[in-house]
Design an enzyme around this catalytic site. Structure first.
Site, PDB file in Angstrom:
ATOM      1  N   PRO A   9      63.194  36.938  65.023  1.00 31.26           N
ATOM      2  CG  PRO A   9      64.597  35.260  64.277  1.00 31.26           C
ATOM      3  CD  PRO A   9      64.037  35.845  65.525  1.00 31.26           C
ATOM      4  CG  ASN A  10      62.819  36.870  59.295  1.00 31.81           C
ATOM      5  OD1 ASN A  10      63.361  37.797  58.687  1.00 31.81           O
ATOM      6  ND2 ASN A  10      63.435  35.733  59.531  1.00 31.81           N
ATOM      7  NE  ARG A  17      58.264  35.594  57.707  1.00 30.49           N
ATOM      8  CZ  ARG A  17      58.528  34.889  58.816  1.00 30.49           C
ATOM      9  NH1 ARG A  17      58.258  35.365  60.014  1.00 30.49           N
ATOM     10  NH2 ARG A  17      59.081  33.712  58.717  1.00 30.49           N
ATOM     11  CE1 TYR A  22      54.972  32.291  60.125  1.00 27.46           C
ATOM     12  CE2 TYR A  22      55.793  32.872  57.931  1.00 27.46           C
ATOM     13  CZ  TYR A  22      55.902  32.146  59.098  1.00 27.46           C
ATOM     14  OH  TYR A  22      56.939  31.254  59.258  1.00 27.46           O
ATOM     15  CG  ASN A  74      56.390  34.236  67.140  1.00 22.08           C
ATOM     16  OD1 ASN A  74      57.254  33.375  66.899  1.00 22.08           O
ATOM     17  ND2 ASN A  74      55.444  34.548  66.282  1.00 22.08           N
ATOM     18  CB  ALA A  77      63.829  30.907  62.396  1.00 24.71           C
ATOM     19  CD  GLU A  99      57.559  28.257  71.503  1.00 22.49           C
ATOM     20  OE1 GLU A  99      58.720  28.255  71.921  1.00 22.49           O
ATOM     21  OE2 GLU A  99      57.055  27.309  70.876  1.00 22.49           O
ATOM     22  CG  HIS A 101      55.027  29.213  67.144  1.00 22.38           C
ATOM     23  ND1 HIS A 101      56.224  29.798  66.871  1.00 22.38           N
ATOM     24  CD2 HIS A 101      55.242  28.360  68.160  1.00 22.38           C
ATOM     25  CE1 HIS A 101      57.129  29.314  67.689  1.00 22.38           C
ATOM     26  NE2 HIS A 101      56.556  28.444  68.489  1.00 22.38           N
ATOM     27  NE  ARG A 108      55.058  26.726  58.296  1.00 24.17           N
ATOM     28  CZ  ARG A 108      55.738  27.873  58.441  1.00 24.17           C
ATOM     29  NH1 ARG A 108      55.615  28.571  59.560  1.00 24.17           N
ATOM     30  NH2 ARG A 108      56.528  28.306  57.475  1.00 24.17           N
TER      31      ARG A 108
HETATM   32  C1  DHK Z   1      57.406  32.322  62.856  1.00 23.98           C
HETATM   33  C2  DHK Z   1      58.555  32.096  62.180  1.00 23.98           C
HETATM   34  O1  DHK Z   1      59.293  33.110  61.732  1.00 23.98           O
HETATM   35  C3  DHK Z   1      59.000  30.726  61.843  1.00 23.98           C
HETATM   36  O2  DHK Z   1      60.403  30.630  61.769  1.00 23.98           O
HETATM   37  C4  DHK Z   1      58.445  29.699  62.789  1.00 23.98           C
HETATM   38  C5  DHK Z   1      56.646  31.241  63.515  1.00 23.98           C
HETATM   39  C6  DHK Z   1      56.956  29.875  62.975  1.00 23.98           C
HETATM   40  C7  DHK Z   1      55.163  31.565  63.583  1.00 23.98           C
HETATM   41  O3  DHK Z   1      54.347  30.795  63.102  1.00 23.98           O
HETATM   42  O4  DHK Z   1      54.815  32.606  64.150  1.00 23.98           O
HETATM   43  O5  DHK Z   1      58.743  28.423  62.306  1.00 23.98           O
END
Ligand code: DHK
Length: 150
Positions: A9-10, A17, A22, A74, A77, A99, A101, A108
């Site tokens: 998600p996202n 965002r 990010y 990835n 959340a 994995e 991120h 964080r």
């Molecule tokens: C991406 C997200 O959307 C967060 O919910 C994670 C992760 C971290 C990232 O750093 O790629 O906590």
């Protein structure tokens, strides 16, 4: 070699965002970079993104039946909540997963420190931004090669 890169998600909102966390590289350009780097390494890669936990579980299971060699994930959340994704990764063993991120989740909020999917992964890359996807892919390639030559 066939790799699957899954995004939760996202992750499709990367570049839009929270750029301070990010980065500014868009999701589309990250996908393009992954394809370019895979081509240079002469491997097949498919990149997918979903905002839905069950869809990610379906894709992980599908990887088993389509004989994918490894998964970069990835989970967004869902990293911090999803036992379903952990179980899905466990259920396709011995297909390895790494994995990734973009941010360093350990630097964080406390709730981001736990990762359930990482418990079924052979490695984790964090805090390297978009380049982390390439590092995760290389980790996976190295692992697959060394396990094949055993
Ligand atoms: C991406 C997200 O959307 C967060 O919910 C994670 C992760 C971290 C990232 O750093 O790629 O906590």
């Amino acid at each position: 070699m066939k790799l699957l890169v899954l995004n939760g998600p996202n992750i499709n909102m990367i570049g839009i965002r929270e750029k301070g966390i990010y980065g500014t590289m868009t999701y589309e350009s990250i996908v393009q970079m992954i394809h370019d780097e895979a081509q240079q390494r002469n491997i097949e890669v498919e990149v997918r993104q979903s905002n839905h936990e069950g869809v990610l579980v379906d894709w992980i299971q599908e990887a088993y039946f389509t004989h994918v060699d490894g998964i970069v994930i990835n989970p967004g959340a869902y990293t911090h909540t999803s036992i379903a994704i952990l179980d899905a990764l466990k259920s396709i063993a011995p297909i390895p997963a790494v994995e990734i991120h973009l941010s360093d989740i350990l630097q964080r909020e406390l709730f981001r420190h736990i990762s359930y999917p990482a418990m079924a992964c052979i490695g984790q890359v964090k805090g390297k931004g978009a380049q982390g996807y390439i590092e995760a892919m290389d980790l996976l390639i190295e692992y697959i090669h060394s396990n094949r030559s055993e």
